[in-house]
Design a protein around this motif. Structure first.
Motif, PDB file in Angstrom:
ATOM      1  N   THR A   1      -3.393 -11.930   2.535  1.00  0.00           N
ATOM      2  CA  THR A   1      -3.044 -10.531   2.788  1.00  0.00           C
ATOM      3  C   THR A   1      -1.772 -10.147   2.029  1.00  0.00           C
ATOM      4  OG1 THR A   1      -3.972 -10.768   5.015  1.00  0.00           O
ATOM      5  CG2 THR A   1      -2.650  -8.801   4.576  1.00  0.00           C
ATOM      6  N   GLY A   2      -0.747 -10.990   2.138  1.00  0.00           N
ATOM      7  CA  GLY A   2       0.491 -10.716   1.426  1.00  0.00           C
ATOM      8  C   GLY A   2       0.291 -10.678  -0.075  1.00  0.00           C
ATOM      9  N   LEU A   3      -0.499 -11.622  -0.591  1.00  0.00           N
ATOM     10  CA  LEU A   3      -0.731 -11.679  -2.036  1.00  0.00           C
ATOM     11  C   LEU A   3      -1.528 -10.471  -2.523  1.00  0.00           C
ATOM     12  CD1 LEU A   3      -1.537 -15.473  -2.536  1.00  0.00           C
ATOM     13  CD2 LEU A   3       0.577 -14.254  -3.117  1.00  0.00           C
ATOM     14  N   LEU A   4      -2.460  -9.987  -1.713  1.00  0.00           N
ATOM     15  CA  LEU A   4      -3.244  -8.820  -2.110  1.00  0.00           C
ATOM     16  C   LEU A   4      -2.369  -7.567  -2.201  1.00  0.00           C
ATOM     17  CD1 LEU A   4      -6.613  -9.223  -0.148  1.00  0.00           C
ATOM     18  CD2 LEU A   4      -6.301  -9.174  -2.631  1.00  0.00           C
ATOM     19  N   ILE A   5      -1.449  -7.411  -1.247  1.00  0.00           N
ATOM     20  CA  ILE A   5      -0.553  -6.255  -1.302  1.00  0.00           C
ATOM     21  C   ILE A   5       0.352  -6.352  -2.525  1.00  0.00           C
ATOM     22  CG2 ILE A   5       1.242  -4.973  -0.094  1.00  0.00           C
ATOM     23  CD1 ILE A   5       0.160  -6.095   2.517  1.00  0.00           C
ATOM     24  N   LEU A   6       0.857  -7.548  -2.784  1.00  0.00           N
ATOM     25  CA  LEU A   6       1.709  -7.747  -3.963  1.00  0.00           C
ATOM     26  C   LEU A   6       0.934  -7.478  -5.253  1.00  0.00           C
ATOM     27  CD1 LEU A   6       3.579 -10.980  -2.836  1.00  0.00           C
ATOM     28  CD2 LEU A   6       4.609  -8.740  -3.201  1.00  0.00           C
ATOM     29  N   PHE A   7      -0.330  -7.914  -5.274  1.00  0.00           N
ATOM     30  CA  PHE A   7      -1.163  -7.659  -6.455  1.00  0.00           C
ATOM     31  C   PHE A   7      -1.346  -6.168  -6.684  1.00  0.00           C
ATOM     32  CE2 PHE A   7      -5.517  -6.308  -7.509  1.00  0.00           C
ATOM     33  CZ  PHE A   7      -5.536  -6.626  -8.862  1.00  0.00           C
ATOM     34  N   LEU A   8      -1.705  -5.430  -5.636  1.00  0.00           N
ATOM     35  CA  LEU A   8      -1.931  -3.992  -5.765  1.00  0.00           C
ATOM     36  C   LEU A   8      -0.659  -3.285  -6.232  1.00  0.00           C
ATOM     37  CD1 LEU A   8      -3.765  -1.509  -5.328  1.00  0.00           C
ATOM     38  CD2 LEU A   8      -2.945  -1.450  -2.949  1.00  0.00           C
ATOM     39  N   THR A   9       0.470  -3.642  -5.639  1.00  0.00           N
ATOM     40  CA  THR A   9       1.739  -3.022  -5.998  1.00  0.00           C
ATOM     41  C   THR A   9       2.099  -3.306  -7.453  1.00  0.00           C
ATOM     42  OG1 THR A   9       2.485  -3.345  -3.708  1.00  0.00           O
ATOM     43  CG2 THR A   9       4.174  -2.829  -5.358  1.00  0.00           C
TER      44      THR A   9
END
Length: 363
Positions: free
Chosen positions: A88-96
């Motif tokens: 979840t954290g990595l997906l948000i970082l990826f999108l950002t």
């Protein structure tokens, strides 16, 4: 809680120290902001101010997140970290980061071509589309042992509204609409020194609190029918805390009179970040309240266009809304501070709504 403090502290230090370095480098390279010809006359003097400062926020966010996890592993008494790196954290970082890259290209083209227009609308939308579709498709995968995926195909307010489900394909379309709307909303708000940075910090601070409350009453750790069905809430809080501190550190140099602008690099990234946070915390509709200032800015632009096309008259002196008050004679700092107050009120109201729901669980 210590991990959140570590993430925020590291991101704050990195942002404060990195930003002046970027100011020197970008100034030397001639990476100066171009100003809209039709904008307020008072903005003409800002031409040439270094831009693309959003790089500092992105680097600080990653640094805070990764160092907090390193700290977690170092102090953990077991072989497992207290807060493991999550999908979840990595997906948000990826999108950002992906949206930040789109903004970086937009800023770079503006600088090279010496104009206030970078990527054309099609190219920008394609960039947002690719990043968002990748996020949407992955966010409904990777269930944990309790069956929770990073995001849900249901609409949400303070939790899932189970009677309104988009389905897999509908969720991808919905996700694109949410990300595109918020990234462009923050982009429109970024028109005065520190306005978008300060407002974003407040919104991100709200999500630090929300994710921590969800962690305290997560269905994975609490046996209750009314708990929050979210995945990795504490790791989400680390991302939000890192980005919040990154914004605050950047604001030290971006506050009026700004020595550097975040550019589309920062505004598109922050818009994608708050959109991603709203989806993984199941608060898409609540985000409309928490990010009320961004909504006002978008509505002001839409209303200006609609009224002008139908009546050939302007509803405001200039849109987005903050320029209306500048042209009415308000000092730029007055507009910024009062809009910050509006952003703070929206955040407090949104947190109050979430807290009232949280009390029904804990009480």
């Amino acid at each position: 809680m210590k991990n959140i403090l570590v993430a925020a502290a590291v991101a704050l230090v990195v942002s404060i120290l990195l930003t002046p370095y970027l100011i020197r480098v970008f100034s030397r390279q001639g990476f100066g902001q171009e100003i809209r010809e039709e904008g307020p006359d008072s903005h003409k003097k800002k031409r040439g101010t270094p831009t693309m400062g959003g790089v500092a926020i992105l680097v600080a966010m990653w640094a805070g997140y990764l160092v907090s996890h390193l700290y977690s592993y170092m102090v953990s008494s077991s072989t497992q970290a207290d807060v493991p790196i999550s999908i979840t954290g990595l997906l948000i970082l990826f999108l950002t980061t992906a949206l930040g890259l789109v903004g970086f290209l937009d800023d770079f083209i503006k600088i090279r071509k010496q104009r206030n227009l970078g990527l054309n609308k099609t190219a920008k939308l394609v960039g947002q589309f690719i990043a968002t579709i990748a996020f949407a498709l992955l966010a409904v995968q990777f269930p944990n042992r309790y069956g929770y995926t990073p995001a849900s195909v249901n609409l949400s307010f303070v939790r899932d509204v189970s009677v309104i489900s988009f389905g897999a394909i509908g969720f991808v379309v919905f996700c694109y609409g949410v990300v595109s709307a918020w990234s462009n909303a923050v982009n429109l708000t970024d028109g005065l020194d520190g306005l978008a940075g300060g407002s974003s910090a407040m919104v991100l601070g709200s999500y630090v609190i929300i994710s921590f409350w969800q962690f305290r009453w997560n269905c994975a750790t609490v046996s209750s029918l009314g708990c929050y069905i979210v995945r990795d809430p504490l790791d989400v809080g680390l991302v939000a805390a890192s980005a919040m501190a990154g914004c605050i550190g950047f604001l030290w140099w971006n506050a009026a009179p700004a020595k550097i602008f975040m550019g589309d690099t920062g505004s598109l990234a922050l818009g994608g970040l708050v959109a991603g946070l709203s989806m993984v915390t199941r608060t898409e509709l609540l985000m409309i309240i928490i990010g009320g200032l961004f909504v006002v800015e978008v509505v002001s632009v839409g209303s200006q266009i609609a009224v002008f096309r139908t009546t050939r008259r302007r509803l405001f002196r200039m849109a987005p809304f903050h320029h209306h008050f500048e042209l009415a004679g308000w000092a730029e700092t007055t507009v910024i501070i009062r809009f910050w107050l509006l952003a703070g009120i929206c955040c407090m109201f949104g947190l109050g709504l979430f807290y009232s729901d949280w009390l029904t669980l804990t009480g």
